[in-house]
Motif scaffolding. Sequence first.
Motif, PDB file in Angstrom:
ATOM      1  N   PHE A  14     -79.859   3.372  31.392  1.00 11.37           N
ATOM      2  CA  PHE A  14     -80.796   3.843  30.376  1.00 11.37           C
ATOM      3  C   PHE A  14     -80.121   3.886  29.007  1.00 11.37           C
ATOM      4  N   ARG A  15     -78.901   4.389  28.955  1.00  2.21           N
ATOM      5  CA  ARG A  15     -78.163   4.447  27.689  1.00  2.21           C
ATOM      6  C   ARG A  15     -77.882   3.039  27.159  1.00  2.21           C
ATOM      7  N   LYS A  16     -77.549   2.136  28.061  1.00  6.07           N
ATOM      8  CA  LYS A  16     -77.310   0.750  27.649  1.00  6.07           C
ATOM      9  C   LYS A  16     -78.589   0.133  27.071  1.00  6.07           C
ATOM     10  N   ALA A  17     -79.720   0.435  27.730  1.00  8.43           N
ATOM     11  CA  ALA A  17     -80.999  -0.095  27.249  1.00  8.43           C
ATOM     12  C   ALA A  17     -81.335   0.445  25.865  1.00  8.43           C
ATOM     13  N   LYS A  18     -81.021   1.721  25.622  1.00  8.86           N
ATOM     14  CA  LYS A  18     -81.258   2.309  24.301  1.00  8.86           C
ATOM     15  C   LYS A  18     -80.394   1.638  23.244  1.00  8.86           C
ATOM     16  N   ILE A  19     -79.141   1.354  23.597  1.00  5.88           N
ATOM     17  CA  ILE A  19     -78.247   0.665  22.662  1.00  5.88           C
ATOM     18  C   ILE A  19     -78.774  -0.732  22.374  1.00  5.88           C
ATOM     19  N   ALA A  20     -79.211  -1.424  23.430  1.00  5.76           N
ATOM     20  CA  ALA A  20     -79.777  -2.763  23.257  1.00  5.76           C
ATOM     21  C   ALA A  20     -81.008  -2.727  22.355  1.00  5.76           C
ATOM     22  N   GLN A  21     -81.817  -1.677  22.491  1.00  8.96           N
ATOM     23  CA  GLN A  21     -82.996  -1.516  21.641  1.00  8.96           C
ATOM     24  C   GLN A  21     -82.587  -1.339  20.186  1.00  8.96           C
ATOM     25  N   GLU A  22     -81.583  -0.514  19.943  1.00  6.34           N
ATOM     26  CA  GLU A  22     -81.138  -0.260  18.576  1.00  6.34           C
ATOM     27  C   GLU A  22     -80.554  -1.514  17.922  1.00  6.34           C
ATOM     28  N   THR A  23     -79.925  -2.366  18.729  1.00  5.36           N
ATOM     29  CA  THR A  23     -79.336  -3.600  18.199  1.00  5.36           C
ATOM     30  C   THR A  23     -80.301  -4.789  18.279  1.00  5.36           C
ATOM     31  N   LYS A  24     -81.548  -4.512  18.775  1.00  2.00           N
ATOM     32  CA  LYS A  24     -82.603  -5.515  18.869  1.00  2.00           C
ATOM     33  C   LYS A  24     -82.247  -6.675  19.797  1.00  2.00           C
ATOM     34  N   ARG A  25     -81.441  -6.368  20.813  1.00  2.00           N
ATOM     35  CA  ARG A  25     -81.168  -7.349  21.866  1.00  2.00           C
ATOM     36  C   ARG A  25     -82.122  -7.073  23.021  1.00  2.00           C
ATOM     37  N   TYR A  26     -83.353  -7.505  22.824  1.00  2.00           N
ATOM     38  CA  TYR A  26     -84.403  -7.175  23.776  1.00  2.00           C
ATOM     39  C   TYR A  26     -84.232  -7.893  25.111  1.00  2.00           C
ATOM     40  N   ASP A  27     -83.543  -9.039  25.125  1.00  2.00           N
ATOM     41  CA  ASP A  27     -83.262  -9.697  26.393  1.00  2.00           C
ATOM     42  C   ASP A  27     -82.349  -8.834  27.255  1.00  2.00           C
ATOM     43  N   HIS A  28     -81.331  -8.222  26.626  1.00  2.00           N
ATOM     44  CA  HIS A  28     -80.455  -7.306  27.352  1.00  2.00           C
ATOM     45  C   HIS A  28     -81.212  -6.049  27.760  1.00  2.00           C
ATOM     46  N   MET A  29     -82.075  -5.582  26.883  1.00  2.00           N
ATOM     47  CA  MET A  29     -82.864  -4.379  27.156  1.00  2.00           C
ATOM     48  C   MET A  29     -83.733  -4.572  28.399  1.00  2.00           C
ATOM     49  N   SER A  47     -89.255   7.803  35.505  1.00  2.00           N
ATOM     50  CA  SER A  47     -89.487   8.988  34.680  1.00  2.00           C
ATOM     51  C   SER A  47     -90.301   8.576  33.460  1.00  2.00           C
ATOM     52  N   PRO A  48     -90.947   9.528  32.774  1.00  2.00           N
ATOM     53  CA  PRO A  48     -91.717   9.178  31.568  1.00  2.00           C
ATOM     54  C   PRO A  48     -90.895   8.420  30.528  1.00  2.00           C
ATOM     55  N   LYS A  49     -89.654   8.832  30.300  1.00  2.00           N
ATOM     56  CA  LYS A  49     -88.808   8.145  29.314  1.00  2.00           C
ATOM     57  C   LYS A  49     -88.466   6.735  29.777  1.00  2.00           C
ATOM     58  N   GLU A  50     -88.222   6.579  31.075  1.00  2.00           N
ATOM     59  CA  GLU A  50     -87.918   5.247  31.600  1.00  2.00           C
ATOM     60  C   GLU A  50     -89.134   4.337  31.484  1.00  2.00           C
ATOM     61  N   ARG A  51     -90.318   4.886  31.770  1.00  2.00           N
ATOM     62  CA  ARG A  51     -91.546   4.094  31.633  1.00  2.00           C
ATOM     63  C   ARG A  51     -91.717   3.588  30.206  1.00  2.00           C
ATOM     64  N   CYS A  52     -91.546   4.499  29.257  1.00  2.00           N
ATOM     65  CA  CYS A  52     -91.732   4.128  27.851  1.00  2.00           C
ATOM     66  C   CYS A  52     -90.728   3.066  27.415  1.00  2.00           C
ATOM     67  N   LEU A  53     -89.484   3.225  27.870  1.00  2.00           N
ATOM     68  CA  LEU A  53     -88.453   2.259  27.481  1.00  2.00           C
ATOM     69  C   LEU A  53     -88.696   0.908  28.150  1.00  2.00           C
ATOM     70  N   LEU A  54     -89.210   0.938  29.375  1.00  2.00           N
ATOM     71  CA  LEU A  54     -89.550  -0.304  30.067  1.00  2.00           C
ATOM     72  C   LEU A  54     -90.643  -1.055  29.310  1.00  2.00           C
ATOM     73  N   GLY A  55     -91.697  -0.329  28.923  1.00  2.00           N
ATOM     74  CA  GLY A  55     -92.779  -0.958  28.177  1.00  2.00           C
ATOM     75  C   GLY A  55     -92.302  -1.516  26.848  1.00  2.00           C
ATOM     76  N   ALA A  56     -91.475  -0.743  26.143  1.00  2.00           N
ATOM     77  CA  ALA A  56     -90.935  -1.203  24.851  1.00  2.00           C
ATOM     78  C   ALA A  56     -90.068  -2.434  25.032  1.00  2.00           C
ATOM     79  N   ALA A  57     -89.295  -2.463  26.114  1.00  2.00           N
ATOM     80  CA  ALA A  57     -88.408  -3.607  26.367  1.00  2.00           C
ATOM     81  C   ALA A  57     -89.203  -4.887  26.538  1.00  2.00           C
ATOM     82  N   PHE A  58     -90.184  -4.861  27.430  1.00  2.00           N
ATOM     83  CA  PHE A  58     -90.951  -6.073  27.708  1.00  2.00           C
ATOM     84  C   PHE A  58     -91.796  -6.500  26.510  1.00  2.00           C
TER      85      PHE A  58
END
Length: 263
Positions: A14-29, A47-58
């Motif tokens: 989850f932390r890695k995905a957040k970092i990937a989001q901040e650096t706009k590496r959506y493929d890694h996210m 979890s709710p936070k994981e769901r939201c991050l999953l949706g944002a990633a895709f």
Amino acid sequence: MLLSEAKSRRKILFRKAKIAQETKRYDHMVQFMKEIVEATNPGTDLSPKERCLLGAAFKNFVTQPRQSHLSTAAKTRSWLNHFTGPLAASYLLTSRMEISSACAEIVQLIDCRLLPSAVSKESKVFYLTLKGDVSWYMAEVKGALDGMGDAGVANSAYSEAWGMATELDLMNPHRLAFEVSVAEHFLNFRNSPEDAFAAVERALNISAISSPETRPAVSLLTFEGGLQLTANLLNLKQKLQNALQSNAAGPSNVPAGNAAGNP
């Protein structure tokens, strides 16, 4: 893998995905979020936070390619009768297949893994809304004829989500996110700003929200990004209202509040 090890791995991913989001590496996210799903018990919801991050990633992963494809398609229409026509057509086909493949992967993950494990109405509304979004993205890049099936999937997903969204509080963030998606669907895919405006008006039904019978929206204050959804709806409402008033013959052509029916 032990339960504690699985939870620890999910936290790290989850932390890695957040970092990937901040650096706009959506493929890694996307990859990190898929690993979170794999590390989650098949019968357990995210979890709710994981769901939201999953949706944002895709959604972020397909947004730029989708916008680039549509822009390129518009610019290269004049090329198709020129000597570069075959090259342009070949490139657009490759781009379309790439976006369609990514969207189809999301739909399959939702149908086969996420929805069957969803327990709460909020989870189900979230996944169905995401399914509707990526399905019309596919329909959009495929075109009116080839994308008819995907457009139908989007309509079905939104309709099913609407049936559950109406049972949520008026200010529930999952309901707000659903209304944002439906409005964007009407505006950008169906090319119907009138229906988009009506959907936004339905979501921002101030008289109903302020009614004593309306339950307090505690979830809105605790849900990450919930307040931003309301701001997005207000901004979209103003944008649509300005567009409709400038294009219509008179104010009477602006649709009245609560005119939107089922998606």
